[in-house]
Enzyme design. Structure first.
Site, short mmCIF file in Angstrom:
data_model
loop_
_atom_site.label_atom_id
_atom_site.label_comp_id
_atom_site.label_asym_id
_atom_site.label_seq_id
_atom_site.Cartn_x
_atom_site.Cartn_y
_atom_site.Cartn_z
N PHE A 30 0.83 -1.20 0.00
CA PHE A 30 0.00 0.00 0.00
C PHE A 30 0.87 1.25 0.00
O PHE A 30 2.09 1.18 0.19
CB PHE A 30 -0.91 -0.01 1.23
CG PHE A 30 -1.74 -1.27 1.35
CD1 PHE A 30 -2.95 -1.38 0.68
CD2 PHE A 30 -1.28 -2.34 2.09
CE1 PHE A 30 -3.69 -2.54 0.77
CE2 PHE A 30 -2.02 -3.51 2.19
CZ PHE A 30 -3.23 -3.61 1.52
N CYS A 85 -3.81 -4.80 6.65
CA CYS A 85 -3.97 -5.56 5.41
C CYS A 85 -4.88 -6.76 5.66
O CYS A 85 -4.54 -7.66 6.41
CB CYS A 85 -2.60 -6.04 4.90
SG CYS A 85 -2.70 -6.99 3.38
N THR A 87 -7.88 -9.64 3.85
CA THR A 87 -8.23 -10.34 2.62
C THR A 87 -9.73 -10.30 2.38
O THR A 87 -10.51 -10.68 3.26
CB THR A 87 -7.77 -11.80 2.69
OG1 THR A 87 -6.35 -11.84 2.87
CG2 THR A 87 -8.13 -12.56 1.43
N ALA A 101 -8.85 -12.16 12.55
CA ALA A 101 -8.42 -13.23 13.45
C ALA A 101 -7.95 -12.64 14.79
O ALA A 101 -7.76 -11.42 14.91
CB ALA A 101 -7.30 -14.02 12.79
N HIS A 139 1.00 -4.23 7.89
CA HIS A 139 1.30 -5.08 9.04
C HIS A 139 1.45 -4.17 10.26
O HIS A 139 2.53 -3.66 10.55
CB HIS A 139 2.59 -5.88 8.80
CG HIS A 139 2.53 -6.73 7.57
ND1 HIS A 139 3.65 -7.24 6.97
CD2 HIS A 139 1.46 -7.15 6.83
CE1 HIS A 139 3.29 -7.95 5.91
NE2 HIS A 139 1.97 -7.90 5.80
#
Length: 277
Positions: A30, A85, A87, A101, A139
């Site tokens: 990004f 980030c 998905t 998560a 991250h």
């Protein structure tokens, strides 16, 4: 032969011949230039969220309403949500879904989101795109805490607390991603563990930071190039320290050998003197 590697290169004559399931250009991280603010429309907390290896864990599914982030989207594409980030697991013309998560919730401010919350959104940068910010991995290192807002004309000063772990990678005039926005660090207070930055009027209209309150969290990601440089220097420093330790031991051994030699010389001189007497 088992050690032989074969590289297969497929050349397509036109863009239309590319497989439909692949994006035209490769994606690579990004830029920290927030494309839009999306709105959380649902949070589905799940006790049995399926992970990549088939195991189950606790987490939740975010559904976010947007306009730009779904353009060119595909299942498995990366979208930064407040700099994290994530998905895309489902999407339509106006919304997309992502799984969060436990590690994501521990590291970021996403666990504080509610239905109606606004979030910074950015699609992964195409390899052919300009980068008007800096290289942001998505991250998140940690969630910092807003300490103060202060107006100066049309601009807004923001003071943010951070931990000892991230502090070494935050330097004046360096880059930092705050909720995914590429921003310039102004001051760093090592002793009190905070840094500040200034948002111009345009940026204030494009990101969620001014909408938050003192005490709320913001996602922080230090400049990854600075991290790699620090890691390389740290490796050199460790080797230099080891070499200095060996030099000190060699110097100590040399001093001991010199002292023993001097003592032996004195003993021999004394014996010669006694013999002559």
């Amino acid at each position: 032969h088992k050690d032989t590697h074969v590289l297969l290169i497929v050349i397509y004559k036109t863009k239309q011949e590319l497989p439909l399931h692949l994006p035209t250009f490769a994606k690579m991280g990004f830029t920290g230039i927030v494309e839009e603010m999306g709105e959380v429309v649902s949070i589905d907390r799940k006790a049995g969220l399926e992970m990549w290896d088939g195991t189950k864990t606790e987490g939740f599914v975010l559904k976010i309403k947007c306009k730009i982030a779904v353009q060119g989207a595909y299942i498995g594409c990366s979208i930064a949500v407040n700099g994290t980030c994530l998905t895309a697991t489902a999407f339509d013309s106006t919304t997309f879904e992502v799984n969060c998560a436990p590690e994501t919730l521990r590291r970021t401010d996403l666990g504080d989101l509610k239905v109606g919350s606004l979030v910074n959104l950015e699609r992964a940068m195409g390899a052919n795109d300009r980068n008007s910010g800096h290289f942001v991995q998505g991250h998140v290192d940690e969630a910092g805490k807003i300490l103060e807002f202060k107006r100066e004309g049309e601009s807004l000063w923001v003071k943010i607390a951070l931990s000892d772990d991230l502090l070494p990678y935050v330097v004046p005039k360096g880059y930092i991603a705050v909720d995914g926005a590429s921003l310039t660090v102004c001051e760093v207070n090592q002793k009190e563990k905070w840094f500040n930055l200034m948002l111009i009027a345009h940026t204030q209209q494009c990101v969620v930071i001014p909408l938050k309150k003192v005490g709320e969290k913001v996602n922080l990601e230090g400049d990854c190039l600075g991290k790699y440089a620090a890691s390389a220097v740290r490796g050199v420093a460790d080797r230099v320290a080891s070499l200095e330790h060996r030099v000190r031991r060699a110097e100590a051994s040399a001093h001991l050998a010199f002292s023993l030699a001097a003592l032996c010389g004195l003993v021999l001189a004394w014996k010669s003197f006694r013999k002559a007497a």
